[in-house]
Design an enzyme around this catalytic site. Structure first.
Site, PDB file in Angstrom:
ATOM      1  CD  GLU A 170     -12.672 -13.806   9.263  1.00 55.58           C
ATOM      2  OE1 GLU A 170     -11.875 -13.621   8.288  1.00 55.58           O
ATOM      3  OE2 GLU A 170     -13.168 -12.612   9.557  1.00 55.58           O
ATOM      4  CG  ASN A 216     -15.011 -13.305  15.663  1.00 55.75           C
ATOM      5  OD1 ASN A 216     -16.307 -13.119  16.172  1.00 55.75           O
ATOM      6  ND2 ASN A 216     -14.485 -12.223  14.966  1.00 55.75           N
ATOM      7  CG  HIS A 258     -19.107  -8.797   8.475  1.00 52.97           C
ATOM      8  ND1 HIS A 258     -18.834  -7.293   8.719  1.00 52.97           N
ATOM      9  CD2 HIS A 258     -18.126  -9.319   9.256  1.00 52.97           C
ATOM     10  CE1 HIS A 258     -17.933  -7.184   9.424  1.00 52.97           C
ATOM     11  NE2 HIS A 258     -17.343  -8.244  10.040  1.00 52.97           N
ATOM     12  CD  GLU A 289     -15.535  -8.906  13.014  1.00 51.22           C
ATOM     13  OE1 GLU A 289     -15.732  -8.626  11.719  1.00 51.22           O
ATOM     14  OE2 GLU A 289     -14.520  -9.656  13.316  1.00 51.22           O
ATOM     15  CG  ASP A 291     -20.679  -4.078   8.515  1.00 53.59           C
ATOM     16  OD1 ASP A 291     -21.037  -5.481   8.487  1.00 53.59           O
ATOM     17  OD2 ASP A 291     -19.500  -3.703   8.499  1.00 53.59           O
TER      18      ASP A 291
HETATM   19  O1  9MR Z   1     -12.315  -3.627   9.009  1.00 51.28           O
HETATM   20  C1  9MR Z   1     -11.104  -4.299   8.701  1.00 51.28           C
HETATM   21  C2  9MR Z   1     -10.428  -3.394   7.650  1.00 51.28           C
HETATM   22  O2  9MR Z   1     -10.160  -2.142   8.068  1.00 51.28           O
HETATM   23  C3  9MR Z   1      -9.023  -4.263   7.225  1.00 51.28           C
HETATM   24  O3  9MR Z   1      -8.405  -3.816   5.932  1.00 51.28           O
HETATM   25  C4  9MR Z   1      -9.639  -5.760   6.996  1.00 51.28           C
HETATM   26  C5  9MR Z   1      -8.083  -6.443   6.477  1.00 51.28           C
HETATM   27  O4  9MR Z   1      -8.605  -7.878   6.461  1.00 51.28           O
HETATM   28  O5  9MR Z   1     -10.232  -6.353   8.165  1.00 51.28           O
HETATM   29  C6  9MR Z   1     -11.286  -5.705   8.391  1.00 51.28           C
HETATM   30  O6  9MR Z   1     -11.955  -6.209   9.814  1.00 51.28           O
HETATM   31  C7  9MR Z   1     -12.190  -7.556   9.447  1.00 51.28           C
HETATM   32  C8  9MR Z   1     -12.064  -8.201  10.945  1.00 51.28           C
HETATM   33  O7  9MR Z   1     -10.701  -8.031  11.187  1.00 51.28           O
HETATM   34  C9  9MR Z   1     -12.271  -9.861  10.819  1.00 51.28           C
HETATM   35  N1  9MR Z   1     -13.665  -9.904  10.296  1.00 51.28           N
HETATM   36  C10 9MR Z   1     -13.764  -9.374   9.003  1.00 51.28           C
HETATM   37  C11 9MR Z   1     -13.777  -8.002   9.155  1.00 51.28           C
HETATM   38  C12 9MR Z   1     -13.849  -7.036   7.713  1.00 51.28           C
HETATM   39  O8  9MR Z   1     -13.168  -7.529   6.649  1.00 51.28           O
END
Ligand code: 9MR
Length: 397
Positions: A170, A216, A258, A289, A291
Site C-alpha cells: 500500500e 501488494n 477488498h 486479501e 473479501d
Molecule cells: O485484518 C487486519 C486487522 O486485523 C488489523 O487490525 C488491520 C490493522 O491495520 O490490518 C488488517 O489487515 C490489513 C492488511 O494487513 C493490509 N491490507 C488491508 C487489511 C485490512 O485492513
C-alpha cells in the site's frame, strides 16, 4: 486381458487419477466434486487457495472448527497480523517470533505454503520507531538502516519457508487523499522518499533468494482512465514496469481484492485484462486479501431476508469474478481470502458508520455461504482450453 495387462491398466488409471487429482467413480464411492475442499479442487489448476489466519482464533480450543477449516480448505496461509513489524519487534532489538513461527509450523503440518505479510507498510509499526522519528532521535540515515536491518532479520529468520513475501504494501495514495493526484504516500515515502521501494526489494532478495517478492495493494483489480494521476492500477503498473526495467527484483503484484456489494466493482473480463497486463511485464499475480463486505442496514441486522439475500448473492458474484479472472490468467498463482468466517473478520471492526459485515465465505456459525459454493463451482466447472494450469514463477535474479 492377461493379469499383467490388467495390472498395467490399473496402474495407469491410478496414476492418471492422481495426476489430475480426481478420484474415479466406483459403484461404492461415486465421485462427487462438491464434497472436495477448495484446496483439492484448486490443485487441478495448479492454483493455491489461501486464507489470512487470526492466531487467537487458531489457538482457541473452544473453537475447533476454525483450526479444522484453516487446515483442510486451504493450501496457503497468510499471517493476518503476527508478521507485522509491531508484532515482530515491539521493543527495539527484541524480536518476538513465537506466534509467526507457530503459523509456519501449522502450515508445514498441513502441507501449506506461506505468504509472508508484510515487510514494509506504514501501519502497525512499533511506537519506538514512529516516536523515535517524530521526536528526532532517529534521523534519516538511521531510519534507512533500521529498515534494512528489519527486512534482513525477518526474511532471514523465515528463509526457505516463505513462498511469496509482500515486500511493500500500500505505498500508493488513493484519489480521495490530499493531494488527489496519485503519489507515494505514508511514513516511508515521507521520511525516505520513494526510493525505499526498490531498496526494500533488493534487501529482501539478498536475504532469501528463493522467495517470490510481491508488491501488494488494494483497488488495483482493474484499470481505469489509464492516467497514472488518477488511475491507481496504472500508477502501480508503471511503478512495477520501472522497477523491472531497472533490474529491481520484483516477481509479482498482489491485488488485495477488498470489495463491497455497495460498489459497482468489476466484471471478470476487466479483471482478466488487468492480470494479463501485469503478466506482460514478466510478473506473477495473486489475489491476496479477498473479501466482499456489505452494509449492515437495520433490516439486515433484524434478519430481513429481502435485504440479506441480495447481499449474499452480490457477494458471491464478486468473489466469483475475482476467482474466474485468476483462473483465466496462468500467472495468477494464488487466491487468498482475508479470513474465511464472519466470526473473525476485520470488517465490522473497521467499518462502523454505517456498519458493514458479511464479508467472508462462511457465516458466524461456520456454515458455508453462497459465496463459498460459487468459488467451489468455479473451481469444478472450469478447465481447458481457456483455463490451464499455472505457470510457475521463478525469482528474478
Ligand atoms: O485484518 C487486519 C486487522 O486485523 C488489523 O487490525 C488491520 C490493522 O491495520 O490490518 C488488517 O489487515 C490489513 C492488511 O494487513 C493490509 N491490507 C488491508 C487489511 C485490512 O485492513
Amino acid at each position: 486381458m492377461k493379469p499383467s495387462r490388467w495390472l498395467a491398466a490399473g496402474l495407469v488409471a491410478v496414476a492418471t487419477a492422481a495426476a489430475l487429482n480426481v478420484v474415479p467413480a466406483t459403484a461404492g464411492r461415486p465421485y462427487d466434486p462438491t464434497t472436495q475442499s477448495l484446496r483439492d479442487l484448486a490443485k487441478r489448476h495448479g492454483l493455491y487457495v489461501g486464507t489470512a489466519v487470526d492466531m487467537a482464533a487458531l489457538d482457541n480450543a473452544a473453537e475447533p472448527r476454525y483450526r479444522e477449516l484453516a487446515g483442510s480448505e486451504f493450501s496457503t496461509v497468510t499471517a493476518e497480523n503476527v508478521m507485522k513489524w509491531e508484532s515482530l519487534e515491539p521493543t527495539r532489538g527484541t524480536y518476538n517470533w513465537g506466534p509467526a513461527d507457530e503459523l509456519v509450523a501449522f502450515a508445514r503440518q498441513h502441507q501449506q505454503r506461506v505468504r509472508g505479510h508484510v515487510l514494509v507498510w506504514h501501519n502497525q509499526l512499533p511506537t519506538w520507531l514512529t516516536e523515535g522519528v517524530a521526536d528526532g532521535s532517529i534521523d534519516t540515515a538511521e531510519l534507512r538502516k533500521i529498515l534494512r536491518d528489519h527486512i534482513t532479520a525477518v526474511v532471514r529468520h523465515f528463509k526457505g519457508q516463505i513462498w511469496q513475501w509482500d515486500v511493500v504494501n500500500e505505498a500508493v495514495s488513493d484519489p480521495w487523499d490530499t493531494p488527489s493526484t496519485l503519489h507515494y504516500k505514508g511514513f516511508w515515502a515521507q521520511h525516505l522518499g520513494p526510493g525505499y521501494v526498490a531498496d526494500a526489494f533488493r534487501w529482501a532478495r539478498a536475504a532469501d533468494p528463493k522467495a517470490l517478492l510481491f508488491y501488494n495493494d488494494y483497488n488495483i483489480e482493474a484499470f481505469g482512465s489509464g492516467n497514472p494521476a488518477d488511475d491507481k492500477t496504472q500508477f502501480v503498473y508503471e511503478m512495477a514496469r520501472d522497477l523491472r526495467a531497472r533490474g529491481v527484483p520484483i516477481d509479482g503484484v498482489g491485488s488485495q481484492g477488498h470489495l463491497g456489494t455497495q460498489y459497482g466493482n468489476y466484471d471478470t473480463l476487466q479483471v482478466v485484462a488487468a492480470l494479463r497486463k501485469f503478466a506482460g511485464l514478466g510478473l506473477a499475480t495473486a489475489f491476496t486479501e479477498v473479501d466482499v463486505r456489505s452494509q449492515m442496514t437495520a433490516g439486515v441486522q433484524a434478519g430481513d431476508s429481502a435485504e440479506i439475500n441480495p447481499r449474499l448473492q452480490a457477494s458471491a458474484a464478486n468473489f466469483s469474478t475475482l476467482l474466474r479472472a485468476c483462473l483465466a490468467e496462468r500467472h495468477c498463482l494464488s487466491f487468498t481470502l482475508w479470513g474465511f468466517t464472519d466470526k473473525h473478520s476485520w470488517v465490522p471492526g473497521a467499518f462502523s458508520d454505517p456498519p458493514e459485515g458479511l464479508a467472508t465465505v462462511y457465516d458466524e456459525n461456520y456454515r458455508p455461504k453462497r459465496s463459498y459454493q460459487e468459488l467451489k463451482a468455479d473451481l469444478i466447472y472450469s478447465g481447458p482450453p481457456f483455463v490451464l494450469p499455472r505457470v510457475p514463477q521463478q525469482p528474478r535474479r
